[in-house]
Design a protein around this motif. Sequence first.
Motif, PDB file in Angstrom:
ATOM      1  N   ASN A   9      39.248  47.425  38.144  1.00  0.00           N
ATOM      2  CA  ASN A   9      37.948  47.883  37.662  1.00  0.00           C
ATOM      3  C   ASN A   9      37.358  48.949  38.590  1.00  0.00           C
ATOM      4  O   ASN A   9      37.305  48.750  39.808  1.00  0.00           O
ATOM      5  CB  ASN A   9      36.970  46.710  37.573  1.00  0.00           C
ATOM      6  N   LYS A  40      30.009  41.840  30.056  1.00  0.00           N
ATOM      7  CA  LYS A  40      30.504  40.471  29.977  1.00  0.00           C
ATOM      8  C   LYS A  40      32.014  40.399  29.746  1.00  0.00           C
ATOM      9  O   LYS A  40      32.650  39.402  30.099  1.00  0.00           O
ATOM     10  CB  LYS A  40      29.775  39.712  28.864  1.00  0.00           C
ATOM     11  N   ASP A  41      32.588  41.444  29.177  1.00  0.00           N
ATOM     12  CA  ASP A  41      34.012  41.389  28.865  1.00  0.00           C
ATOM     13  C   ASP A  41      34.910  41.903  29.985  1.00  0.00           C
ATOM     14  O   ASP A  41      36.127  41.971  29.830  1.00  0.00           O
ATOM     15  CB  ASP A  41      34.307  42.173  27.585  1.00  0.00           C
ATOM     16  N   THR A  91      37.178  41.764  33.109  1.00  0.00           N
ATOM     17  CA  THR A  91      38.023  40.713  33.685  1.00  0.00           C
ATOM     18  C   THR A  91      38.376  41.042  35.126  1.00  0.00           C
ATOM     19  O   THR A  91      38.335  42.195  35.545  1.00  0.00           O
ATOM     20  CB  THR A  91      39.315  40.550  32.869  1.00  0.00           C
ATOM     21  N   SER A  92      38.757  40.033  35.871  1.00  0.00           N
ATOM     22  CA  SER A  92      39.149  40.211  37.272  1.00  0.00           C
ATOM     23  C   SER A  92      40.635  40.567  37.331  1.00  0.00           C
ATOM     24  O   SER A  92      41.495  39.720  37.585  1.00  0.00           O
ATOM     25  CB  SER A  92      38.862  38.931  38.068  1.00  0.00           C
ATOM     26  N   ASN A  93      40.909  41.846  37.104  1.00  0.00           N
ATOM     27  CA  ASN A  93      42.298  42.307  37.062  1.00  0.00           C
ATOM     28  C   ASN A  93      42.660  43.220  38.230  1.00  0.00           C
ATOM     29  O   ASN A  93      43.768  43.738  38.298  1.00  0.00           O
ATOM     30  CB  ASN A  93      42.582  43.028  35.739  1.00  0.00           C
TER      31      ASN A  93
END
Length: 712
Positions: free
Chosen positions: A475, A467-468, A470-472
């Motif tokens: 990944n 859940k943690d 992020t769309s950075n």
Amino acid sequence: MLSRLSFRIAFSLGMQMLCSPAVASDRPNPAPVQAVTDDYYGTKVVDPYRWMENGKDPRWMPWLKAQATAARHALDAIPARERFLASAKALSGDLATVQKVVAVGQTQFIQRRKAGAEDSILVARTGNAPERMLVDPAKIGGGDQVLDWWQTSSDGRYVAVGLSKRGSEASVLHIVETASARLLPDRIPNTDFGVVGWLPDNSGFTYLTFVGQKGTPSYYINSEPRLHLLGTSAPDRLLINRAKSPVPLGAEQFATVSVTSGSKSAVLAVEDGRREQALYRTDIGMLSAGPATWTRISDFNDLVVGAKISGDNLWLLSRKGNSNGTVILTSASKPNLASARQVVIPGNPVLESISATKSGALVQTIEGGQSGLWRVSISGAATRVALPVSGTVRWIENEPTSDTAYVSLAGWFTPARPYKLLADNTVQDTGLVQAPRRLDPSRYEVRTLTATARDGTTVPYTVVMRKDITSNGRNPLLIEAYGAYGISLTPDYQSQLIPFLDLGGVFVTANVRGGGEFGRSWHYAGKAETKANTWHDAIDVAEALVKNKLTSPKHMTIMGTSGGGVMVGQAINERPDLFNGAIANVGFMNPIRYVSEQNFADIQEWGGPITDAKSFKTMFDLDPYEHIRPGVRYPATLVVSGINDPRAATFHSAKYAAKLAAGTTSGEPVLLRIDFDAGHGVGSTRPQREELWTDIYSFALWRGGSSEFQPK
């Protein structure tokens, strides 16, 4: 054209390990090149590694072992791999699994693997009495046996069991007496497909046997449906004589004769790798009395993909006139499709399978990317079964003389668990499987999204991650697609996926065309001549993941398993720049050479058999091996195979790895991982699966840039 291709054998498989965590001494010798040129209806195709199709070539095993050793050293040197393996072992070791439950009278027959065990066993439990061991494969035939399949007689007195050497799927049929757990002297080899049905008086059963040479293309040719009577020494009765067959039957087609408890009808199904079947019926008594007279139920163009009998009720699942499928009810003794009743399932979901019950049928569906279950009455009423798990119906087991059934349900974070379905649609947990102690599902999320393919088609995909996350754009992401045989990818639990997610990995399944998620039309939109849609869809989903910043090309790995090998191979052939890693897992990598392997009977899925210039072009155009281009910067690739694989022969993986390593100029590794005690994955032990998936996920984390998995 390949005939004008100048093969540049500039790099060996070992030389491609320059950027891997392997040392120079690990680099094996390059694959010997011995080019063979074939002329396919005027098109010349050069094959530099044809010799690998001959398993007796003296170069074969030494070369494979050198590659396997180099791959093992490279994978073992990935930092944090051992920590990953420890987590995977803890999760899978905690979990007991149940592969099948059948109830006959007061006796339950259960195939299970206990927590911490390597393989499954078969036990029986009558009433409230303790379980009794029926079959422990580790104590039969030297201990290297696995349980392939089993089927009880209608009264539960006997169980027919298929045992094979690990990974081979080469079943030998045995008979177990339930009361004593004694193995009867009956032995029938080459029964890979199992028992088709027990006679009503339980005196024997029908089965399919193979007469060709194991491991060669002749194995499935002219297979024989036979009738075996328990305790007899006379040769088993041949039910269909191909020399004067009573039904249209090609040498490569299978003819299975099934019988069902409580019915007077026997059904002959003609199959050849298509989902559709041609069906015929006769009276059961004719199977042992003399040549049977067969009445046609349906032909291939009726698009029947499922058939089950209860009494005189014949339930069919057909895709004719409705790509998603239609339920049809007719008489088993006097079948007539023209006057048959059609049963409507509300909402027109995709119909996956059908099981006959005493007073109706159970229909498994796909709705919104997950399984549904409906109970249909003889009158035509359809009632949804409320399932306690959102995910996948993995199997349904029931006796056609009863309205109860056992149903296995699984989800992304719910291990497969068997439930008992009562006649009133109540679903009861059997208590045979407990939730893993080390799993906290609340830490993860599942997103169902869509991408627009290049031709405008909407392609769904599912993202599974913490859940943690992020769309950075950074990944580590593993995208998997299949897209063949009309098989649907739906949620399923895999314990080895959890450490991957815990370490920051993102897992994506793409429901590309060629699968069955949207019925027959979706399947045929990625089959044979339209096969390019399968890898185009995978590429377009990958592009959407980059656009959404869930990952980027230098953090993304793509994987295809078995028939998905065509998808992954062609995806990196077309877009090598889009991925930093690729995994071909027991893949079908060189389709035009199907003539050299045992499992060629399903070749229609790919556009074959090759009989003219058109069928050649269809199969050549989708062949990943034939489209590897020298001088291209291919991503690092992990190629996985088992030496006993009866479904995608090892030469597919070996030839593909050798040619890819020789052609790439990226300097990235091509690792050929061979398990010399495994096959296509069926029959592998729990430790074998743990090691395999640890390698796959560690490779993806390494290629995805995870800091803990980078070489020092």
